[in-house]
Motif scaffolding. Sequence first.
Motif, PDB file in Angstrom:
ATOM      1  N   TYR A 174       0.850  -1.247   0.024  1.00 33.68           N
ATOM      2  CA  TYR A 174       0.134  -0.005  -0.058  1.00 33.68           C
ATOM      3  C   TYR A 174       0.986   1.333  -0.092  1.00 33.68           C
ATOM      4  O   TYR A 174       0.524   2.252  -0.648  1.00 33.68           O
ATOM      5  CB  TYR A 174      -1.098   0.103   1.276  1.00 33.68           C
ATOM      6  CG  TYR A 174      -1.891  -0.910   1.146  1.00 33.68           C
ATOM      7  CD1 TYR A 174      -2.957  -0.586  -0.025  1.00 33.68           C
ATOM      8  CD2 TYR A 174      -2.408  -1.831   1.953  1.00 33.68           C
ATOM      9  CE1 TYR A 174      -4.030  -1.207  -0.435  1.00 33.68           C
ATOM     10  CE2 TYR A 174      -3.762  -2.510   1.861  1.00 33.68           C
ATOM     11  CZ  TYR A 174      -4.646  -2.359   0.628  1.00 33.68           C
ATOM     12  OH  TYR A 174      -5.508  -3.297   0.549  1.00 33.68           O
ATOM     13  N   ALA A 176       3.951   1.608  -1.141  1.00 34.93           N
ATOM     14  CA  ALA A 176       4.498   1.739  -2.537  1.00 34.93           C
ATOM     15  C   ALA A 176       3.257   2.213  -3.419  1.00 34.93           C
ATOM     16  O   ALA A 176       3.645   3.067  -4.433  1.00 34.93           O
ATOM     17  CB  ALA A 176       4.968   0.382  -3.232  1.00 34.93           C
ATOM     18  N   LEU A 177       2.113   1.744  -3.422  1.00 40.83           N
ATOM     19  CA  LEU A 177       1.123   2.206  -4.288  1.00 40.83           C
ATOM     20  C   LEU A 177       0.860   3.648  -4.016  1.00 40.83           C
ATOM     21  O   LEU A 177       0.790   4.447  -5.098  1.00 40.83           O
ATOM     22  CB  LEU A 177      -0.014   1.401  -4.084  1.00 40.83           C
ATOM     23  CG  LEU A 177      -0.210  -0.041  -4.808  1.00 40.83           C
ATOM     24  CD1 LEU A 177      -1.732  -0.791  -4.408  1.00 40.83           C
ATOM     25  CD2 LEU A 177      -0.173   0.394  -6.295  1.00 40.83           C
ATOM     26  N   ASN A 178       0.726   4.075  -2.704  1.00 39.52           N
ATOM     27  CA  ASN A 178       0.788   5.562  -2.718  1.00 39.52           C
ATOM     28  C   ASN A 178       1.453   6.359  -2.934  1.00 39.52           C
ATOM     29  O   ASN A 178       1.516   7.473  -3.487  1.00 39.52           O
ATOM     30  CB  ASN A 178       0.543   5.587  -0.911  1.00 39.52           C
ATOM     31  CG  ASN A 178      -0.889   5.263  -0.345  1.00 39.52           C
ATOM     32  OD1 ASN A 178      -1.876   5.033  -1.402  1.00 39.52           O
ATOM     33  ND2 ASN A 178      -0.902   4.925   0.608  1.00 39.52           N
ATOM     34  N   ARG A 179       2.948   6.031  -2.950  1.00 39.88           N
ATOM     35  CA  ARG A 179       3.991   6.842  -3.615  1.00 39.88           C
ATOM     36  C   ARG A 179       3.954   6.909  -4.914  1.00 39.88           C
ATOM     37  O   ARG A 179       4.482   7.898  -5.650  1.00 39.88           O
ATOM     38  CB  ARG A 179       5.519   6.186  -3.030  1.00 39.88           C
ATOM     39  CG  ARG A 179       6.012   6.381  -1.682  1.00 39.88           C
ATOM     40  CD  ARG A 179       7.171   5.995  -1.381  1.00 39.88           C
ATOM     41  NE  ARG A 179       7.444   4.801  -1.779  1.00 39.88           N
ATOM     42  CZ  ARG A 179       7.440   3.627  -0.815  1.00 39.88           C
ATOM     43  NH1 ARG A 179       7.380   4.003   0.438  1.00 39.88           N
ATOM     44  NH2 ARG A 179       7.845   2.398  -0.934  1.00 39.88           N
ATOM     45  N   SER A 180       3.446   5.994  -5.643  1.00 38.01           N
ATOM     46  CA  SER A 180       3.498   5.915  -7.083  1.00 38.01           C
ATOM     47  C   SER A 180       2.302   6.643  -7.653  1.00 38.01           C
ATOM     48  O   SER A 180       2.226   7.050  -9.007  1.00 38.01           O
ATOM     49  CB  SER A 180       3.310   4.503  -7.780  1.00 38.01           C
ATOM     50  OG  SER A 180       2.141   3.882  -7.340  1.00 38.01           O
ATOM     51  N   GLY A 181       1.300   7.090  -6.773  1.00 36.33           N
ATOM     52  CA  GLY A 181       0.459   7.811  -7.254  1.00 36.33           C
ATOM     53  C   GLY A 181      -0.946   7.050  -7.851  1.00 36.33           C
ATOM     54  O   GLY A 181      -1.786   7.516  -8.377  1.00 36.33           O
ATOM     55  N   LYS A 182      -0.709   5.767  -7.677  1.00 40.14           N
ATOM     56  CA  LYS A 182      -2.000   5.076  -8.260  1.00 40.14           C
ATOM     57  C   LYS A 182      -3.016   4.708  -7.151  1.00 40.14           C
ATOM     58  O   LYS A 182      -2.955   4.581  -6.040  1.00 40.14           O
ATOM     59  CB  LYS A 182      -1.240   3.468  -8.805  1.00 40.14           C
ATOM     60  CG  LYS A 182      -0.559   3.749 -10.061  1.00 40.14           C
ATOM     61  CD  LYS A 182       0.091   2.786 -10.571  1.00 40.14           C
ATOM     62  CE  LYS A 182       1.102   2.978 -11.545  1.00 40.14           C
ATOM     63  NZ  LYS A 182       1.535   1.621 -12.113  1.00 40.14           N
TER      64      LYS A 182
END
Length: 182
Positions: A174, A176-182
């Motif tokens: 989660y 990593a997803l938040n950092r990638s903006g997805k």
Amino acid sequence: RFRGTPPTVGVMYGREPNKGAALAFAAITRAQRVLPELRVISFGAAPVGDHFELPSNFEFYLQPSQDNIPGVYQRADCWVVASRSEGFGMPGIEAAACRCPVVSTRCGGPEDYVRDGVNGYLVDVGDINAMAQRILDVVTAEPAKWKAMSDASHASATEFDWDKSAEKLEAALYAALNRSGK
């Protein structure tokens, strides 16, 4: 749990050179020069090769059942992981779960659960003298210190249960997803 009399060191035998059986046996033999009554308990999936010079007081279990393996760990007062490289090092964490301090090489995985001087010791790969000394440090520690290491081993092992590991993985995904903006 209390340390045994005489003390016992445990090691899982693997015939692959990377598993460090020769290093473990040499370090234990060196420790036995100081503490001749030191016993050794070991298990593995294959018979110990004839080319190994085994320590004294050596007891080996060939392919013990899964039900019997915890008993092997519980008979050990110190567990040795002598690998050159290790992904995680399950025998070390399994021994820790059975309240056994661990002496391991700095070979990867065990560095995640062995806290040097707290629940065991870390030594450089290939350092027979340091491994022998750290085995002696564990098996000759004052009873209160050994018990504290034993309890700390168990506590560190409980950090690695499946549910906690899945939660950590999920949180990392989660994040990593938040950092990638997805």
